[in-house]
Design an enzyme around this catalytic site. Structure first.
Site, mmCIF file in Angstrom:
data_model
loop_
_atom_site.group_PDB
_atom_site.id
_atom_site.type_symbol
_atom_site.label_atom_id
_atom_site.label_comp_id
_atom_site.label_asym_id
_atom_site.label_seq_id
_atom_site.Cartn_x
_atom_site.Cartn_y
_atom_site.Cartn_z
ATOM 1 C CG HIS A 55 -12.118 6.822 6.254
ATOM 2 N ND1 HIS A 55 -11.410 6.642 7.421
ATOM 3 C CD2 HIS A 55 -12.329 8.152 6.133
ATOM 4 C CE1 HIS A 55 -11.224 7.812 7.986
ATOM 5 N NE2 HIS A 55 -11.758 8.752 7.236
ATOM 6 N N GLY A 65 -7.610 5.792 2.419
ATOM 7 C CA GLY A 65 -6.799 5.189 1.360
ATOM 8 C C GLY A 65 -7.597 5.053 0.068
ATOM 9 C CG MET A 66 -7.214 3.808 -4.706
ATOM 10 S SD MET A 66 -6.035 3.396 -5.989
ATOM 11 C CE MET A 66 -5.589 1.713 -5.573
ATOM 12 C CB VAL A 67 -8.893 -0.063 -1.070
ATOM 13 C CG1 VAL A 67 -9.975 -1.106 -0.828
ATOM 14 C CG2 VAL A 67 -7.916 -0.552 -2.134
ATOM 15 C CB SER A 125 -2.349 -8.233 -1.923
ATOM 16 O OG SER A 125 -1.441 -8.146 -3.001
ATOM 17 C CB SER A 126 -2.816 -10.801 -6.794
ATOM 18 O OG SER A 126 -2.074 -9.641 -7.098
ATOM 19 C CB CYS A 127 1.795 -10.037 -3.618
ATOM 20 S SG CYS A 127 1.409 -9.440 -1.992
ATOM 21 C CE1 TYR A 149 0.351 -4.984 1.779
ATOM 22 C CE2 TYR A 149 0.264 -6.300 -0.220
ATOM 23 C CZ TYR A 149 -0.304 -5.388 0.631
ATOM 24 O OH TYR A 149 -1.538 -4.850 0.323
ATOM 25 C CE LYS A 164 -2.923 -6.641 2.849
ATOM 26 N NZ LYS A 164 -4.105 -6.022 3.467
ATOM 27 N N PRO A 192 -7.836 -8.895 -4.137
ATOM 28 C CG PRO A 192 -7.653 -6.664 -3.474
ATOM 29 C CD PRO A 192 -7.774 -8.063 -2.946
ATOM 30 C CB THR A 193 -5.751 -8.396 -9.710
ATOM 31 O OG1 THR A 193 -4.559 -8.573 -10.444
ATOM 32 C CG2 THR A 193 -6.623 -7.340 -10.366
ATOM 33 C CG ASN A 194 -0.821 -5.464 -9.507
ATOM 34 O OD1 ASN A 194 -0.890 -6.557 -8.963
ATOM 35 N ND2 ASN A 194 0.321 -4.873 -9.776
ATOM 36 C CG HIS A 244 1.113 -0.393 -6.487
ATOM 37 N ND1 HIS A 244 0.380 0.141 -5.448
ATOM 38 C CD2 HIS A 244 1.558 -1.595 -6.055
ATOM 39 C CE1 HIS A 244 0.375 -0.711 -4.440
ATOM 40 N NE2 HIS A 244 1.080 -1.775 -4.770
ATOM 41 C CE LYS A 274 9.193 6.163 -13.509
ATOM 42 N NZ LYS A 274 9.770 4.835 -13.746
#
Ligand code: GFB
Length: 318
Positions: free
Chosen positions: A20, A22-24, A115-117, A144, A148, A171-173, A187, A195
């Site tokens: 909880h 983390g971002m997701v 993950s999409s990877c 990774y 997954k 999920p995608t990126n 990412h 940047k």
């Protein structure tokens, strides 16, 4: 087999969000606030999911009804390439311990996030769910990806052997509030926000991209993903994982231009081709999810604007 259930699935249930902070996970907690369920969370100090006995003990004590497995060790292309053991070991342990502990404490509903990877480096585009395990993986993130893929297989195996209603979403990126903006470990999208902000505020003449700028990526705001997770818990029961994407991809150079516009940096964009490109394209076929009735709602530009707001708030807070 798609199983129709009503939107009351989570109402009155004890719903554990693993990861909880983390971002997701934090996006899922925000989304669940409207579901009339009891949200359970645990800090790493209370339960380290890499620790089998701590995980079993927590589940036995808390007895959740539903689990959303959003805990993972994540990072961008360089972090994945640099820490293969951590990305493989931590993620395998988190998935195996959580899924087994959930089963042992009689949790019948679980959503695993991948993950999409997981898809082959040269998968057909857009990538259908059926492309899983049809070819070699992208080397920069195979550790990774293997972890997954194991998570998807665990959810499937507990369905088959124990009759558990465990499902997986790919999920995608992703990007959004609470992202990691670290220039090395993050990412691409949060890295570009950081940047571009530095380039603007430090009056630099250029911003440097990693790689050639030509790989294509699809981006989804994490609030859209959180909504899709709740949707899938209410509407989907099946062995096959479900892709969750926005249906739109663009090149990294196009993304950099968009981020620079939002941030307000109008200098040159330079490519550092000594850095890896990763997989050439990763656009997912999300027609299965769309067929169930869900589509994303947050356009990329709008999402980047709000993500830049999040970056500024965190940056100022130090
Ligand atoms: O987002 P990213 O790190 O991961 O990189 P992947 C996407 C593309 O952006 C690559 C380029 O072609 C990078 O070379 N890029 C350009 C940059 N500038 C930058 C920069 O400043 N930072 C970063 N990070 N990239 C990840 C996987 O792959 O995707 C993970 O490593 C995970 O396992 C995640 O699955 C969703 O999209 O290549």
């Amino acid at each position: 087999m798609a199983e129709q259930q009503n939107a009351e699935t989570l109402a009155g249930r004890r719903v554990f969000v693993a990861g909880h902070r983390g971002m997701v996970g934090s996006a899922i907690v925000r989304r669940l606030a409207t579901e009339r369920c009891e949200i359970l969370t645990a800090s790493r100090a209370e339960m380290d999911l890499r620790d089998q006995s701590a995980t079993r003990a927590w589940f036995e004590a808390q007895r959740p009804d539903v689990v959303l497995l959003a805990a993972a060790k994540v990072g961008g292309i360089l972090a994945n390439d640099s820490y293969p053991a951590a990305f493989l070991y931590d993620n395998l342990m988190i998935e195996a311990n959580t899924i087994e502990a959930a089963h042992r404490s009689n949790v019948n509903r679980l959503l695993f996030l991948g993950s999409s990877c997981i898809y082959p480096k040269f998968a057909p585009q857009p990538i259908p769910e059926s492309a899983l395990l049809t070819g070699p993986l992208e080397p920069t993130n195979e550790w990774y990806a293997v972890a997954k893929i194991a998570g998807i297989k665990l959810a499937q195996a507990y369905r088959r052997e124990h009759g558990r209603d465990y499902i997986s979403a790919m999920p995608t990126n992703l990007y959004g509030p609470g992202d990691n903006y670290d220039l090395l470990g993050s990412h691409v999208l949060p890295a570009l926000i950081h940047k571009a902000h530095l380039a603007k505020t430090e009056h630099q003449s250029s911003l440097t991209l990693w790689g050639s700028g030509s790989p294509r990526r699809e981006f989804l705001h994490v609030d859209d993903l959180a909504d899709a997770c709740v949707f899938l818990l209410a509407r989907y029961s099946g062995e096959e994982h479900v892709n969750v994407g926005s249906g739109v991809d663009l090149t990294i150079l196009e993304l950099a231009r968009l981020v620079c516009q939002v941030v307000g940096f109008d200098g040159e964009i330079v490519c550092d081709t000594s850095k890896p490109d990763g997989t050439p394209r990763k656009l997912m076929d999300s027609s299965k999810l769309e067929g169930l009735g869900w589509t994303s709602t947050i356009p990329l530009r709008e999402g980047i604007e709000s993500a830049y707001g999040d970056f500024l708030a965190r940056h100022k807070a130090g």
